[in-house]
Motif scaffolding. Structure first.
Motif: not given
Length: 286
Positions: A119-147
């Motif tokens: 029950n946490l829609p993406i529009k309600d996410i305050t921020a995405v924090i990336l620990t580092h830039l490896h693909f298995d941590h960043t490949d889901g970024l495409y869900h957050f174009p406005a975050s």
């Protein structure tokens, strides 16, 4: 295979929710997870290895804090289940990833749908924090174009092993300066004004690698990302292959252990099958 976990704690008497769920699962070369060499030979040894690990989780953590809801890393996407997906990163990187790793991720396991289940829609996410830039941590970024998306400046300016061709074309994160310290970690920045959630510099895996520290009234929780594969590796001073610097990785291990001696620290690496159990039962580093 890896069950999600949610717990409720308090920080300064205020409620805080911590959620941990896996974006599918992956297998890595056995010698990539457990290297015999702390040198460039580690990568050669991994490539020549024909054995894969058992399935490992790809954990994402969500912090429901009084100041906002934060998603830590974004995990994989369903396309990663097909080795051809990684060819978009380039011929050599695509070969390396598809030959050294295996993934099983369904569309329902991606980060957006698991957030919806909480029950946490993406529009309600305050921020995405990336620990580092490896693909298995960043490949889901495409869900957050406005975050809002945050990355530590050292990770962005000196990436190690990142595959930028897999980033969304719009990806331009806000860079965070690690200009504070949280002993014994020399570089950090607070993510909340209440100073109970911080991004701390834990290099070794990459030069700018970071972890997220959550201080609650009873325990401290460290989403450790890829400091190591498992807590046992940390305790046994064992390392994975292809570290940016094994010398720096040893220093990070020492800092984590020092912090854990002085605080009840729950240690949650991104690919440790036991991370969710330790979180659920609030089991600190012994």
């Amino acid at each position: 295979m890896f069950s999600a976990t949610s717990i409720q704690l308090t920080t300064a008497g205020r409620p805080i929710g911590i959620h941990l769920f896996s974006i599918g699962q992956g297998k890595d070369k056995h010698r990539f997870m457990n290297t015999r060499f702390k040198s460039p030979l580690s990568l050669v040894d991994s490539i020549l290895d024909r054995r894969f690990t058992d399935w490992l989780p790809i954990w994402v953590m969500v912090i429901q804090h009084p100041e906002g809801t934060y998603v830590i890393d974004t995990g994989e996407r369903a396309e990663a289940s097909h080795p051809a997906w990684f060819k978009t990163a380039g011929s050599l990187p695509g070969w390396f990833v598809s030959s050294q790793f295996k993934f099983s991720v369904t569309r329902d396991q991606e980060v957006d749908r698991q957030l919806t289940a909480l029950n946490l829609p993406i529009k309600d996410i305050t921020a995405v924090i990336l620990t580092h830039l490896h693909f298995d941590h960043t490949d889901g970024l495409y869900h957050f174009p406005a975050s809002p998306i945050y990355v530590a400046r050292p990770e962005w300016e000196r990436p190690f092993g990142a595959l930028p061709k897999l980033f969304p074309p719009w990806f331009r994160p806000t860079l965070l300066d690690l200009d504070q310290s949280i002993s014994p970690f020399q570089k950090a920045t607070w993510l909340t004004s209440s100073k109970d959630v911080a991004l701390i510099h834990t290099p070794g895996h990459t030069y700018g690698h970071c972890s997220v520290l959550v201080k609650t009234d009873t325990h401290h929780i460290l989403f450790a990302a890829d400091i190591c594969y498992t807590q046992q590796q940390l305790l046994d001073n064992l390392f994975a292959a292809k570290a940016a610097s094994y010398r720096i990785a040893r220093q990070t291990y020492a800092a984590v252990k020092t912090y854990a001696r002085n605080n009840p620290l729950i240690f949650l690496p991104s690919h440790d099958p036991d991370s969710a159990t330790r979180l659920q039962h609030l089991q600190p580093i012994p």
